[in-house]
Design a protein around this motif. Structure first.
Motif, PDB file in Angstrom:
ATOM      1  N   ARG A 133     -31.105 -26.561  45.633  1.00 36.26           N
ATOM      2  CA  ARG A 133     -32.177 -27.487  45.233  1.00 36.26           C
ATOM      3  C   ARG A 133     -33.141 -26.820  44.250  1.00 36.26           C
ATOM      4  N   GLU A 134     -33.349 -25.515  44.416  1.00 36.45           N
ATOM      5  CA  GLU A 134     -34.184 -24.789  43.443  1.00 36.45           C
ATOM      6  C   GLU A 134     -33.495 -24.784  42.074  1.00 36.45           C
ATOM      7  N   ALA A 135     -32.188 -24.563  42.069  1.00 36.45           N
ATOM      8  CA  ALA A 135     -31.452 -24.576  40.794  1.00 36.45           C
ATOM      9  C   ALA A 135     -31.561 -25.948  40.133  1.00 36.45           C
ATOM     10  N   TYR A 136     -31.478 -26.989  40.929  1.00 40.10           N
ATOM     11  CA  TYR A 136     -31.602 -28.355  40.397  1.00 40.10           C
ATOM     12  C   TYR A 136     -32.995 -28.585  39.796  1.00 40.10           C
ATOM     13  N   ALA A 137     -34.012 -28.208  40.536  1.00 37.01           N
ATOM     14  CA  ALA A 137     -35.393 -28.485  40.108  1.00 37.01           C
ATOM     15  C   ALA A 137     -35.794 -27.688  38.876  1.00 37.01           C
ATOM     16  N   ASN A 138     -35.039 -26.636  38.561  1.00 32.81           N
ATOM     17  CA  ASN A 138     -35.363 -25.753  37.431  1.00 32.81           C
ATOM     18  C   ASN A 138     -34.220 -25.711  36.417  1.00 32.81           C
ATOM     19  N   ASP A 139     -33.428 -26.771  36.363  1.00 36.34           N
ATOM     20  CA  ASP A 139     -32.201 -26.763  35.557  1.00 36.34           C
ATOM     21  C   ASP A 139     -32.487 -26.878  34.055  1.00 36.34           C
ATOM     22  N   ILE A 140     -32.306 -25.766  33.361  1.00 37.68           N
ATOM     23  CA  ILE A 140     -32.516 -25.765  31.903  1.00 37.68           C
ATOM     24  C   ILE A 140     -31.180 -25.784  31.152  1.00 37.68           C
ATOM     25  N   THR A 141     -30.087 -25.954  31.886  1.00 39.97           N
ATOM     26  CA  THR A 141     -28.772 -25.904  31.242  1.00 39.97           C
ATOM     27  C   THR A 141     -28.332 -27.266  30.708  1.00 39.97           C
ATOM     28  N   GLY A 142     -28.963 -28.341  31.155  1.00 37.52           N
ATOM     29  CA  GLY A 142     -28.570 -29.683  30.708  1.00 37.52           C
ATOM     30  C   GLY A 142     -29.802 -30.512  30.392  1.00 37.52           C
ATOM     31  N   PRO A 143     -29.613 -31.836  30.244  1.00 36.30           N
ATOM     32  CA  PRO A 143     -30.752 -32.708  29.880  1.00 36.30           C
ATOM     33  C   PRO A 143     -31.554 -33.155  31.104  1.00 36.30           C
ATOM     34  N   ALA A 144     -31.920 -32.204  31.958  1.00 36.15           N
ATOM     35  CA  ALA A 144     -32.565 -32.516  33.240  1.00 36.15           C
ATOM     36  C   ALA A 144     -34.081 -32.535  33.152  1.00 36.15           C
ATOM     37  N   LEU A 145     -34.651 -31.778  32.221  1.00 40.32           N
ATOM     38  CA  LEU A 145     -36.108 -31.610  32.159  1.00 40.32           C
ATOM     39  C   LEU A 145     -36.624 -32.012  30.785  1.00 40.32           C
TER      40      LEU A 145
END
Ligand code: NAG
Length: 205
Positions: A133-145
């Motif tokens: 869940r931490e990886a999800y909330a801080n995901d800079i590898t895709g168009p997440a943020l």
């Protein structure tokens, strides 16, 4: 994170040549890929709605040096962003693609989770470990943020496209494509209403 004088000058002249330029997160699929990814998502009712807690998704984590994920995205998606020794943005320009506003104070800019943390929780993340869940909330590898107007992010809150869409209809195509990519990467489900809202938005591409 200090730019050399020549690089800074090159960036400044680029900004002058194209003042409306803005950067987007990586990994936004084409609409045809997005249609395919959408068709492959699991359609399911939401679950675990009562057990959501924002603290279950640790953020913002350190990306590099003194920079956390928020600070990283502000630099990635802003123009001429200058930071101090603790990586806090001191100046810069941010274009919010959700509503078309431009800001010159980082305090007016929120980092939006394209698929909100609560939506992730009720569509699959409840079964993940805290580190996932931490990886999800801080995901800079895709168009997440996405760096967007703070008030627009607050209005969106935890809503999915069947109950909230960005103010700029021109942005629906990109918005839906990014949403679908995040759901696909993280193997999250969509509701029937969400599926058809995404399909409608892709229809504007
Ligand atoms: C950087 O700026 C922030 C405010 O924008 C401030 O709180 C912080 O103390 C500053 N850090 C340093 C090392 O100057």
């Amino acid at each position: 994170m200090k730019l050399s004088a020549s690089l800074a000058a090159a960036l400044a002249s680029t900004a002058l040549a194209a003042p409306t330029r803005f950067r987007t997160p990586p990994g936004i699929p084409s609409s045809s890929v997005a249609y395919t990814l959408l068709s492959e998502l699991t359609v399911a009712d939401p679950s675990n709605e009562d057990s959501y807690d924002r603290d279950l998704f640790p953020h913002w984590s350190t990306v590099e040096g003194s920079c956390n994920t928020r600070e990283y995205v502000l630099q990635r998606d802003g123009d001429n962003v200058e930071v101090n020794d603790s990586c806090a943005a001191q100046s810069g320009t941010w274009y919010s693609p959700f509503d078309g506003a431009t800001w010159t104070a980082a305090s007016d800019v929120d980092i939006d989770h394209m698929v909100p943390l609560k939506n992730a929780w009720i569509s699959g993340a409840a079964s993940w470990s805290t580190s996932e869940r931490e990886a999800y909330a801080n995901d800079i590898t895709g168009p997440a943020l996405w760096a967007v107007t703070d008030e627009v992010n607050q209005e969106k809150s935890d809503r999915s496209p069947d109950s909230w869409k960005p103010p700029l209809t021109d942005f629906y195509c990109t918005y839906a494509s990014a949403w679908i990519q995040v759901k696909s990467t993280w193997e999250l489900s969509v509701t029937e209403a969400e599926y058809s809202a995404l399909e409608d938005m892709l229809g504007t591409c």
